[in-house]
Design an enzyme around this catalytic site. Structure first.
Site, mmCIF file in Angstrom:
data_model
loop_
_atom_site.group_PDB
_atom_site.id
_atom_site.type_symbol
_atom_site.label_atom_id
_atom_site.label_comp_id
_atom_site.label_asym_id
_atom_site.label_seq_id
_atom_site.Cartn_x
_atom_site.Cartn_y
_atom_site.Cartn_z
ATOM 1 N N ARG A 120 0.822 -1.236 0.000
ATOM 2 C CA ARG A 120 0.000 0.000 0.000
ATOM 3 C C ARG A 120 0.843 1.267 0.000
ATOM 4 O O ARG A 120 0.386 2.325 0.413
ATOM 5 C CB ARG A 120 -0.989 0.005 1.169
ATOM 6 C CG ARG A 120 -1.939 -1.174 1.134
ATOM 7 C CD ARG A 120 -3.187 -0.919 1.937
ATOM 8 N NE ARG A 120 -4.064 -2.072 1.863
ATOM 9 C CZ ARG A 120 -4.032 -3.082 2.728
ATOM 10 N NH1 ARG A 120 -3.189 -3.060 3.728
ATOM 11 N NH2 ARG A 120 -4.845 -4.088 2.583
ATOM 12 N N LYS A 142 2.765 10.947 -11.995
ATOM 13 C CA LYS A 142 1.862 10.074 -12.749
ATOM 14 C C LYS A 142 2.577 8.749 -12.949
ATOM 15 O O LYS A 142 3.681 8.711 -13.517
ATOM 16 C CB LYS A 142 1.520 10.678 -14.106
ATOM 17 C CG LYS A 142 0.412 11.695 -14.049
ATOM 18 C CD LYS A 142 -0.066 12.013 -15.449
ATOM 19 C CE LYS A 142 -1.123 13.086 -15.428
ATOM 20 N NZ LYS A 142 -1.508 13.500 -16.788
ATOM 21 N N GLU A 184 8.671 16.556 -26.082
ATOM 22 C CA GLU A 184 8.042 17.003 -24.822
ATOM 23 C C GLU A 184 8.628 18.350 -24.379
ATOM 24 O O GLU A 184 7.955 19.134 -23.706
ATOM 25 C CB GLU A 184 8.213 15.946 -23.727
ATOM 26 C CG GLU A 184 7.595 14.578 -24.041
ATOM 27 C CD GLU A 184 6.086 14.480 -23.801
ATOM 28 O OE1 GLU A 184 5.400 15.516 -23.757
ATOM 29 O OE2 GLU A 184 5.595 13.329 -23.681
ATOM 30 N N LYS A 226 7.050 22.269 -15.610
ATOM 31 C CA LYS A 226 6.246 21.129 -15.132
ATOM 32 C C LYS A 226 5.975 21.253 -13.640
ATOM 33 O O LYS A 226 4.859 20.996 -13.170
ATOM 34 C CB LYS A 226 6.938 19.810 -15.445
ATOM 35 C CG LYS A 226 6.114 18.624 -14.941
ATOM 36 C CD LYS A 226 5.940 17.502 -15.886
ATOM 37 C CE LYS A 226 4.883 16.517 -15.367
ATOM 38 N NZ LYS A 226 4.901 15.252 -16.035
ATOM 39 N N GLU A 236 -4.781 16.890 -11.789
ATOM 40 C CA GLU A 236 -5.324 17.177 -13.124
ATOM 41 C C GLU A 236 -6.823 17.484 -13.114
ATOM 42 O O GLU A 236 -7.613 16.905 -13.850
ATOM 43 C CB GLU A 236 -5.015 16.018 -14.086
ATOM 44 C CG GLU A 236 -5.116 16.445 -15.542
ATOM 45 C CD GLU A 236 -4.549 15.424 -16.515
ATOM 46 O OE1 GLU A 236 -3.376 15.061 -16.367
ATOM 47 O OE2 GLU A 236 -5.299 15.006 -17.409
ATOM 48 N N ARG A 240 -3.351 21.072 -15.357
ATOM 49 C CA ARG A 240 -2.412 19.991 -15.681
ATOM 50 C C ARG A 240 -2.769 19.299 -16.995
ATOM 51 O O ARG A 240 -1.895 18.774 -17.688
ATOM 52 C CB ARG A 240 -2.325 18.976 -14.538
ATOM 53 C CG ARG A 240 -1.284 17.907 -14.811
ATOM 54 C CD ARG A 240 -0.868 17.123 -13.589
ATOM 55 N NE ARG A 240 0.153 16.148 -13.970
ATOM 56 C CZ ARG A 240 0.863 15.441 -13.126
ATOM 57 N NH1 ARG A 240 0.669 15.578 -11.830
ATOM 58 N NH2 ARG A 240 1.762 14.579 -13.556
ATOM 59 N N ASN A 244 -1.000 17.642 -21.694
ATOM 60 C CA ASN A 244 -1.332 16.571 -22.642
ATOM 61 C C ASN A 244 -1.509 17.079 -24.065
ATOM 62 O O ASN A 244 -2.113 16.401 -24.901
ATOM 63 C CB ASN A 244 -2.603 15.853 -22.194
ATOM 64 C CG ASN A 244 -2.340 14.961 -21.004
ATOM 65 O OD1 ASN A 244 -1.341 14.259 -20.964
ATOM 66 N ND2 ASN A 244 -3.208 15.024 -20.021
ATOM 67 N N HIS A 247 -1.372 14.693 -26.982
ATOM 68 C CA HIS A 247 -1.408 13.326 -26.457
ATOM 69 C C HIS A 247 -2.695 12.576 -26.811
ATOM 70 O O HIS A 247 -2.677 11.350 -26.877
ATOM 71 C CB HIS A 247 -1.211 13.329 -24.938
ATOM 72 C CG HIS A 247 0.215 13.608 -24.520
ATOM 73 N ND1 HIS A 247 0.885 14.758 -24.875
ATOM 74 C CD2 HIS A 247 1.102 12.889 -23.779
ATOM 75 C CE1 HIS A 247 2.107 14.726 -24.356
ATOM 76 N NE2 HIS A 247 2.262 13.607 -23.694
ATOM 77 N N HIS A 251 -1.599 9.257 -28.160
ATOM 78 C CA HIS A 251 -1.908 7.967 -27.530
ATOM 79 C C HIS A 251 -2.672 7.070 -28.513
ATOM 80 O O HIS A 251 -2.496 5.846 -28.501
ATOM 81 C CB HIS A 251 -2.720 8.174 -26.252
ATOM 82 C CG HIS A 251 -1.883 8.670 -25.103
ATOM 83 N ND1 HIS A 251 -2.426 9.201 -23.953
ATOM 84 C CD2 HIS A 251 -0.542 8.716 -24.917
ATOM 85 C CE1 HIS A 251 -1.459 9.546 -23.117
ATOM 86 N NE2 HIS A 251 -0.302 9.275 -23.681
ATOM 87 N N HIS A 264 6.939 7.157 -27.879
ATOM 88 C CA HIS A 264 5.956 8.080 -27.297
ATOM 89 C C HIS A 264 6.179 9.511 -27.800
ATOM 90 O O HIS A 264 5.239 10.185 -28.239
ATOM 91 C CB HIS A 264 6.060 8.026 -25.765
ATOM 92 C CG HIS A 264 5.156 8.990 -25.066
ATOM 93 N ND1 HIS A 264 3.786 8.840 -25.035
ATOM 94 C CD2 HIS A 264 5.422 10.144 -24.392
ATOM 95 C CE1 HIS A 264 3.249 9.844 -24.359
ATOM 96 N NE2 HIS A 264 4.217 10.656 -23.963
#
Ligand code: NAD
Ligand code: GLY
Length: 362
Positions: A120, A142, A184, A226, A236, A240, A244, A247, A251, A264
């Site tokens: 955990r 993330k 990026e 960032k 987000e 935030r 993306n 993206h 993606h 990527h």
């Protein structure tokens, strides 16, 4: 060396950026009080950097448990994640045993997710070794894995305790991977930092030639951007999402082509051109700025035409984006260079035009 802070109250942490940091034990030791750490890396990075890191830790009495995974985006999945848990359990790692990610974004995302979930939650340290990971994925918490139906669909927000970006490790990176990281970097200029975009226009050749000062500047400025965004909107709920840019399309390219077929950063590059084109069709971004953006990606040696998946496939894949609300795709778009917005108000016909105009036909 430069030090930045991601300001998240009691979970704030430093980002160290500089040369030869793998040998700087004093940056890591405060986070290793129990003299034991599991280092997760892969078959490509291990022969390059595992021994130097081991030497640094051993010299200060820290025992390293190496966990070496197969390399590649196609291994960023539940099966490979299971290998991390297997190793942690078989070595009886406890709640106070930190996980150190040594590698690119794939290793960082998977290790972070393992750290968030093993017992955990155990302490987590990022040592990113690709440009992409140093400017983006190692910062902000993330973490996660891919699902066959969608990229990064399983994961958690889980912040590291420290990020150690050793620029010297970039010397062994392939040119193609370096360029993928630059995608990026350009993103930060586009979404919120016009003067950084202009700096990139003036210094792209230096970056491609791995000029140490240029890399240090670009990584620091990217991480500053960032860190500010993450500090303002960790989960987000708003700003935030602007990180993306490109993206939603990107993606779709990665999932549609099969994980690993397009890097990527390459998918983000072609996706950003689509986002710019759509912004132009909406009457927001000027034609001149759209061409200027395309020109910078071309100079970076990045793809500006997306692969031929077909419009229907693109639309289906983009429908699985994490920003979808009430079944509606929300796009990160540009009002100008340095000013991004999020919008769910895109006429389907304009989206189709963008997909047709900016992807190969085949
Ligand atoms: P990657 O982790 O696959 O690394 C690229 C390649 O470079 C790999 O083959 C790797 O083994 C190799 N490599 C790593 N360091 C090296 C070095 N110093 N020298 C030689 N080779 C080296 O890819 P990436 O571009 O670093 O990361 C992409 C991943 O990051 C994607 O899965 C993407 O979804 C994720 N990502 C996450 C975030 C986030 O916020 N968590 C942000 C952006 C991207
Ligand atoms: N790479 C996008 C984010 O961290 O939010």
């Amino acid at each position: 060396m430069q030090t930045l802070t991601v300001g998240l109250a009691e979970r704030s942490y430093p980002i160290y950026i500089g040369s030869d940091l793998l040998g700087c034990a004093e940056l890591l030791l405060p986070h290793l009080p129990h003299k034991r750490a599991a280092v997760v890396t892969n078959t490509t990075v291990a022969p390059l950097y595992l021994d130097p890191l081991r030497a640094t830790l051993q010299a200060h009495g820290v025992n390293m448990i190496p966990i070496i995974l197969p390399d590649g985006e196609q291994h960023k999945n539940a099966e490979t994640l299971g290998l991390i848990y297997d190793a942690l359990l078989s070595h009886r790692c406890e709640r106070n045993t930190p996980l150190i990610a040594l590698g690119g974004g794939v290793i960082g995302d998977m290790t972070g997710y393992a750290a968030a979930t093993y017992l955990r939650g155990v302490p987590f340290i990022q040592i990113p070794t690709t440009l992409l990971a140093q400017v983006d994925s190692s910062v902000g918490g993330k973490t996660g894995i891919n699902h066959p139906l969608g990229k990064n669909m399983i994961g958690a927000f889980y912040q590291p305790q420290v990020v150690l970006a050793d620029i010297t490790t970039l010397n062994t990176l392939s040119d193609q991977e370096l360029r993928a990281g630059i995608a990026e970097v350009i993103k930060y200029g586009l979404i919120r930092d016009l003067s950084f975009f202009e700096w990139l226009e003036q210094n792209m050749e230096k970056l491609l030639a791995r000029d140490a000062d240029a890399l240090q500047y670009a990584i620091t400025r990217s991480c500053q951007n960032k860190a500010e965004v993450v500090a303002a909107d960790e989960r987000e709920n708003g700003e935030r999402a602007l990180l993306n840019l490109g993206h939603t399309f990107g993606h779709a390219i990665e999932t549609g082509m099969g994980y690993g077929a397009w890097l990527h950063g390459e998918a983000v590059a072609a996706g950003t051109i689509m986002a710019a084109d759509l912004s132009c069709r909406l009457g927001w971004l000027s034609k001149e700025d759209t061409d200027r953006i395309r020109g910078l990606f071309e100079r970076a040696g990045l793809p500006v035409i997306a692969p031929a998946l077909g419009v229907e496939k693109y639309l289906q894949l983009m429908g699985l984006d994490k920003k979808v609300v009430g079944g509606k795709i929300r796009f990160v778009l540009l009002k100008s260079i340095g000013c991004a917005v999020i919008s769910g108000d895109v006429q389907p016909e304009l989206l189709r035009q963008t997909l047709v105009a900016n992807s190969a036909h085949g």
